[in-house]
Design a protein around this motif. Structure first.
Motif, PDB file in Angstrom:
ATOM      1  N   ALA A   1       0.842  -1.202   0.000  1.00 32.45           N
ATOM      2  CA  ALA A   1       0.000   0.000   0.000  1.00 32.45           C
ATOM      3  C   ALA A   1       0.878   1.252   0.000  1.00 32.45           C
ATOM      4  CB  ALA A   1      -0.921  -0.002   1.218  1.00 32.45           C
ATOM      5  N   ALA A   2       1.932   1.243   0.813  1.00 32.95           N
ATOM      6  CA  ALA A   2       2.846   2.397   0.872  1.00 32.95           C
ATOM      7  C   ALA A   2       3.577   2.568  -0.449  1.00 32.95           C
ATOM      8  CB  ALA A   2       3.847   2.211   2.012  1.00 32.95           C
ATOM      9  N   SER A   3       4.024   1.453  -1.045  1.00 30.17           N
ATOM     10  CA  SER A   3       4.744   1.501  -2.310  1.00 30.17           C
ATOM     11  C   SER A   3       3.865   2.061  -3.427  1.00 30.17           C
ATOM     12  CB  SER A   3       5.227   0.095  -2.692  1.00 30.17           C
ATOM     13  OG  SER A   3       5.858   0.094  -3.950  1.00 30.17           O
ATOM     14  N   LEU A   4       2.610   1.613  -3.485  1.00 27.28           N
ATOM     15  CA  LEU A   4       1.679   2.100  -4.507  1.00 27.28           C
ATOM     16  C   LEU A   4       1.388   3.580  -4.313  1.00 27.28           C
ATOM     17  CD1 LEU A   4      -0.244   1.659  -6.880  1.00 27.28           C
ATOM     18  CD2 LEU A   4      -1.998   0.930  -5.233  1.00 27.28           C
ATOM     19  N   LEU A   5       1.195   3.994  -3.067  1.00 27.26           N
ATOM     20  CA  LEU A   5       0.925   5.397  -2.773  1.00 27.26           C
ATOM     21  C   LEU A   5       2.094   6.277  -3.226  1.00 27.26           C
ATOM     22  CD1 LEU A   5      -0.958   7.483  -1.462  1.00 27.26           C
ATOM     23  CD2 LEU A   5       0.221   7.064   0.710  1.00 27.26           C
TER      24      LEU A   5
ATOM     25  N   LEU B 135       1.852   9.267  -5.999  1.00 27.94           N
ATOM     26  CA  LEU B 135       2.150  10.644  -5.602  1.00 27.94           C
ATOM     27  C   LEU B 135       3.337  11.231  -6.366  1.00 27.94           C
ATOM     28  CD1 LEU B 135       1.603  10.484  -1.724  1.00 27.94           C
ATOM     29  CD2 LEU B 135       0.078  11.431  -3.469  1.00 27.94           C
ATOM     30  N   THR B 136       4.268  10.399  -6.762  1.00 25.49           N
ATOM     31  CA  THR B 136       5.437  10.889  -7.501  1.00 25.49           C
ATOM     32  C   THR B 136       5.217  10.861  -9.014  1.00 25.49           C
ATOM     33  OG1 THR B 136       6.413   8.656  -7.425  1.00 25.49           O
ATOM     34  CG2 THR B 136       7.079  10.228  -5.708  1.00 25.49           C
ATOM     35  N   GLY B 137       4.047  10.401  -9.437  1.00 31.12           N
ATOM     36  CA  GLY B 137       3.717  10.390 -10.861  1.00 31.12           C
ATOM     37  C   GLY B 137       4.581   9.464 -11.687  1.00 31.12           C
TER      38      GLY B 137
END
Length: 261
Positions: free
Chosen positions: A192-196, A200-202
């Motif tokens: 979940a953190a990796s996907l977020l 967020l960084t596009g």
């Protein structure tokens, strides 16, 4: 033909991943890499999303059915550490990818790292009856262990993989099925953190939308089937399935390493 192979791989990998608690990405990532149809970044992204969908379903379903055996006093800190590790692991992947003129060369680094981790896991699994285990309870140590697992998970694009189970056996003396469920919980946080971070960084890579949606759906379906099977089989069978899977993964890693270098 190939899209159907990808879909079937997502389903069966998620079934096995849910049974063993390895998330399925450790199968999906190297197998899809071996076809060479999409970039390493695309395969890592797709694999991570499939694993996230499967683990989210499995963890939520277990909670709603009151079948959860998650050691919350331990796994909450492991999960928080894994979430931070997921962010760091994704940054590490991007940094190493940018080092090479050919972006897909990072696939060789991933294959070599996964080979080392899987081989070490196989050796430990064979010898674990003779290895002393521990009962770590300190929150800081739990978070630190989760951090390392999260970095490996996000960098390799495999979710959590076999190393999660070995760590849970060794540091927390968890029985096979309990370790499997706690492993999925940790994977959920790191992915979940990796996907977020990716969103967020596009840095979302191009991917085939329809195929991706089918693979995610099959990941969830595989999680549902895997949960049913896990409840019916003995822990010894899970151990044998796990060890056989490690041998297959080692072989695929060797193939991918020489294909990317």
């Amino acid at each position: 033909m190939i899209p159907w192979v990808f879909i079937l791989v997502s389903f069966f990998a998620s079934v096995i991943g849910c049974i063993c608690g390895i998330g399925g990405g450790v199968i999906i990532k190297p197998v899809l890499d071996s076809f060479g149809l999409y970039s390493v970044s695309t395969i890592s992204f797709m694999s991570g999303c499939i694993v996230l969908s499967m683990t989210a379903y499995s963890v939520l379903k277990a909670q709603l059915a009151h079948e959860s055996v998650i050691e919350k006093e331990i796994s909450i800190y492991l999960g928080l550490g894994a979430a931070i590790g997921g962010l760091l692991g994704k940054q590490l992947f991007d940094a190493i990818k940018d080092l090479f003129a050919q972006a897909d060369t990072v696939g060789a680094v991933q294959a070599a790292a996964l080979f080392a981790v899987t081989l070490g896991t196989a050796v430990y699994t064979v010898c674990k009856s003779r290895i002393r285990t521990y009962q770590v309870t300190a929150p800081v140590l739990c978070a630190g262990i989760g951090l390392i697992l999260g970095i490996l998970s996000a960098f390799l694009g495999i979710g959590g993989g076999p190393v999660n189970l070995v760590v849970l056996y060794f540091f927390f003396s968890m029985e096979t099925k309990i370790a499997a469920q706690n492993s999925l919980y940790i994977i959920l946080f790191s992915q979940a953190a990796s996907l977020l971070f990716t969103i967020l960084t596009g840095r979302i890579p191009e991917f085939p939308g329809v195929l991706f949606a089918c693979m995610v759906c099959c990941g969830i379906l595989g999680g549902a089937v895997g949960r049913r099977i896990n409840k019916k089989i003995d822990g010894h069978i899970v151990n044998k399935l796990f060890l056989g899977l490690l041998v297959v993964i080692i072989g695929i890693c060797c193939y991918n390493f020489f294909r990317y270098i």
